[in-house]
Scaffold this active site. Structure first.
Site, PDB file in Angstrom:
ATOM      1  N   LYS A 290     -33.921 -98.241 -20.765  1.00  0.00           N
ATOM      2  CA  LYS A 290     -34.613 -99.514 -20.522  1.00  0.00           C
ATOM      3  C   LYS A 290     -35.768 -99.403 -19.532  1.00  0.00           C
ATOM      4  CE  LYS A 290     -31.156-102.796 -22.038  1.00  0.00           C
ATOM      5  NZ  LYS A 290     -29.908-102.004 -22.172  1.00  0.00           N
TER       6      LYS A 290
ATOM      7  N   GLU B 112     -33.811-111.440 -18.284  1.00  0.00           N
ATOM      8  CA  GLU B 112     -32.396-111.696 -18.509  1.00  0.00           C
ATOM      9  C   GLU B 112     -31.706-110.342 -18.534  1.00  0.00           C
ATOM     10  OE1 GLU B 112     -34.511-111.372 -20.990  1.00  0.00           O
ATOM     11  OE2 GLU B 112     -33.471-109.818 -22.138  1.00  0.00           O
TER      12      GLU B 112
ATOM     13  N   SER C  91     -28.430 -93.301 -25.241  1.00  0.00           N
ATOM     14  CA  SER C  91     -29.300 -94.281 -24.577  1.00  0.00           C
ATOM     15  C   SER C  91     -29.058 -94.452 -23.088  1.00  0.00           C
ATOM     16  CB  SER C  91     -29.172 -95.627 -25.290  1.00  0.00           C
ATOM     17  OG  SER C  91     -27.809 -95.987 -25.419  1.00  0.00           O
TER      18      SER C  91
HETATM   19  C1  PLP Z   1     -29.052-102.248 -23.303  1.00  0.00           C
HETATM   20  C2  PLP Z   1     -28.526-101.002 -23.790  1.00  0.00           C
HETATM   21  C3  PLP Z   1     -28.415-100.755 -25.168  1.00  0.00           C
HETATM   22  C4  PLP Z   1     -28.729-101.771 -26.208  1.00  0.00           C
HETATM   23  O1  PLP Z   1     -30.033-102.249 -26.184  1.00  0.00           O
HETATM   24  P1  PLP Z   1     -31.079-101.862 -27.314  1.00  0.00           P
HETATM   25  O2  PLP Z   1     -32.201-102.802 -27.092  1.00  0.00           O
HETATM   26  O3  PLP Z   1     -30.400-102.063 -28.617  1.00  0.00           O
HETATM   27  O4  PLP Z   1     -31.454-100.459 -27.084  1.00  0.00           O
HETATM   28  C5  PLP Z   1     -27.975 -99.508 -25.573  1.00  0.00           C
HETATM   29  N1  PLP Z   1     -27.628 -98.563 -24.678  1.00  0.00           N
HETATM   30  C6  PLP Z   1     -27.718 -98.768 -23.346  1.00  0.00           C
HETATM   31  C7  PLP Z   1     -27.323 -97.683 -22.417  1.00  0.00           C
HETATM   32  C8  PLP Z   1     -28.160 -99.989 -22.859  1.00  0.00           C
HETATM   33  O5  PLP Z   1     -28.246-100.177 -21.552  1.00  0.00           O
END
Ligand code: PLP
Length: 392
Positions: free
Chosen positions: A87, A109, A376
């Site tokens: 993010k 948010e 992610s």
């Molecule tokens: C917020 C988050 C997601 C999901 O958000 P996307 O917008 O779908 O990428 C996935 N993995 C992690 C580690 C997150 O913090």
């Protein structure tokens, strides 16, 4: 070339009141000016390299792959970004845009707290005020991230309406934004919301796919057969998918959270179970109750708890360029434990959904096949929650 109008096929667009539309037009104009500006590109590259920790590595999950004895699994390590998830990629981009537009304050948010932490970090680094709206339920569940945001100087607004989770936090943040359009900038946490956000956030996340594509080519000499990413709003998935969209031989797989089961309220799988509808200013696939209102959602991973999905995913699904599969809470947990033990990497519960599907798929393939997983984020934020509810 015709100007992009915010629609991906029939999905996306901008369904908002006029005052907000005027502001979105300004945001779009500023973004289009900025995105190709050499100074801006140099600045974002500098920040990525010297502050964020990019490029993030590509790790071959050797132990996991040999245990499964099928395809080779590679992990794009977005968990190694500063703040622990992808993010920060769009947080820095959006905060730079806010500054360029002369704004003083960022409004955001947050669900799992990851976007809030990323925004609070970007705001601190770039000298902006930051106000984060968060559902009261998530505030309890994600206490370490709440404390982090406070340390970083952000103001937390606890949202007590409805399910007290991500959707309500978005509504609350939008309301605050509408009251102060002059000074504030709303930083959306995923590829959702009205145009230009799905496009902008995707562009800021594109770096994941750009790096990963070059890295996997360098290490393996070919493109992967599969690219797998977890899908909440869909930003990390769009980031990695967009670099492979023209590689027709690469299958793109988004993993949606099946939660506790396939009944309304038990999951947050918007593409698999949703209907085409407008919610929060854009048209996409939306989970609805029998009255047509956005349905309650559940996933063990708060970051995936959202009753809609980025419009470009709805589009990629409709043209069958990407496929959207399901992983439930239990399968996610198994992957969470197994990746920790075999590779020494504790994945975010969100990311563990993608790992779980990769494991399932790898079993059906051979070592000739390569699966690229977008890891992610890191799972440190989830450890207390997992220990209390499932045991460690
Ligand atoms: C917020 C988050 C997601 C999901 O958000 P996307 O917008 O779908 O990428 C996935 N993995 C992690 C580690 C997150 O913090």
């Amino acid at each position: 070339m015709k100007k992009f109008n915010g629609f991906f096929g029939d999905f996306g667009g901008s369904f908002i009141p006029e005052s907000l539309q005027n502001e979105m037009n300004k945001v779009e104009k500023a973004y289009l000016e900025l995105k190709d500006n050499p100074d801006f590109i140099a600045q974002i590259q500098y920040i990525r390299k010297t502050y964020q920790g990019r490029p993030t590595p590509l790790t071959y999950a050797k132990n996991l792959s040999s245990k499964i004895n099928g395809a080779q699994i590679y992990l794009k390590r977005e968990d190694l970004n500063h703040t622990g998830a992808h993010k920060i990629n769009h947080a820095i981009g959006e905060a730079l845009l806010a500054k360029y537009m002369g704004k003083k304050k960022i409004i955001a948010e947050t669900g799992a707290g990851q976007h809030g932490v990323a925004m609070a970090t970007a705001a601190a680094y770039l000298g902006l005020e930051c106000e984060v709206h968060m559902g009261a339920t998530d505030i309890i569940k994600q206490r370490p991230n709440v404390l982090r945001m406070k340390l970083l100087g952000a103001k937390i607004v606890s949202v007590e309406t409805g399910q007290k989770s991500l959707k309500e936090a978005v509504d609350s943040a939008f309301e605050a934004y509408l009251k102060d359009l002059k000074n504030s900038f709303y930083c959306i946490g995923s590829v959702v919301g009205p145009h230009p956000f799905p496009m902008m956030v995707r562009d800021f996340q594109f770096v994941i796919g750009q790096e990963a594509r070059a890295q996997i080519l360098e290490v393996t000499g070919k493109l992967p057969e599969y690219v797998i990413a977890p899908v909440g709003g869909g930003s990390n998935a769009m980031g990695i998918f967009s670099a492979f969209l023209n590689d027709k031989e690469v299958a793109l797989i988004g993993v949606e959270p099946l939660g506790k089961g396939n009944k309304i309220g038990e999951h947050a799988a918007s593409i698999n179970f949703g209907k085409k509808a407008v919610m929060q200013g854009f048209k996409s696939m939306v989970l609805q109750d029998d009255k047509g209102n956005p349905a309650p959602v559940h996933s063990i991973a708060s970051g995936l708890d959202y009753p809609s999905v980025g419009p470009e995913h709805a589009y990629l699904n409709s043209i069958q360029r990407a496929q959207y599969v399901l992983i439930d809470d239990k399968e996610c947990l198994e992957a969470f434990y197994l990746l920790s033990k075999t590779e020494g990497i504790i994945p975010a519960l969100e990311s563990a959904h993608a790992v779980a599907y990769a494991m399932k798929l790898a079993k059906t393939l051979t070592p000739e096949d390569i699966i690229l997983v977008n890891l992610s984020g890191r799972g440190d934020k989830d450890i207390d929650f997992v220990a209390e509810n499932y045991g460690i």
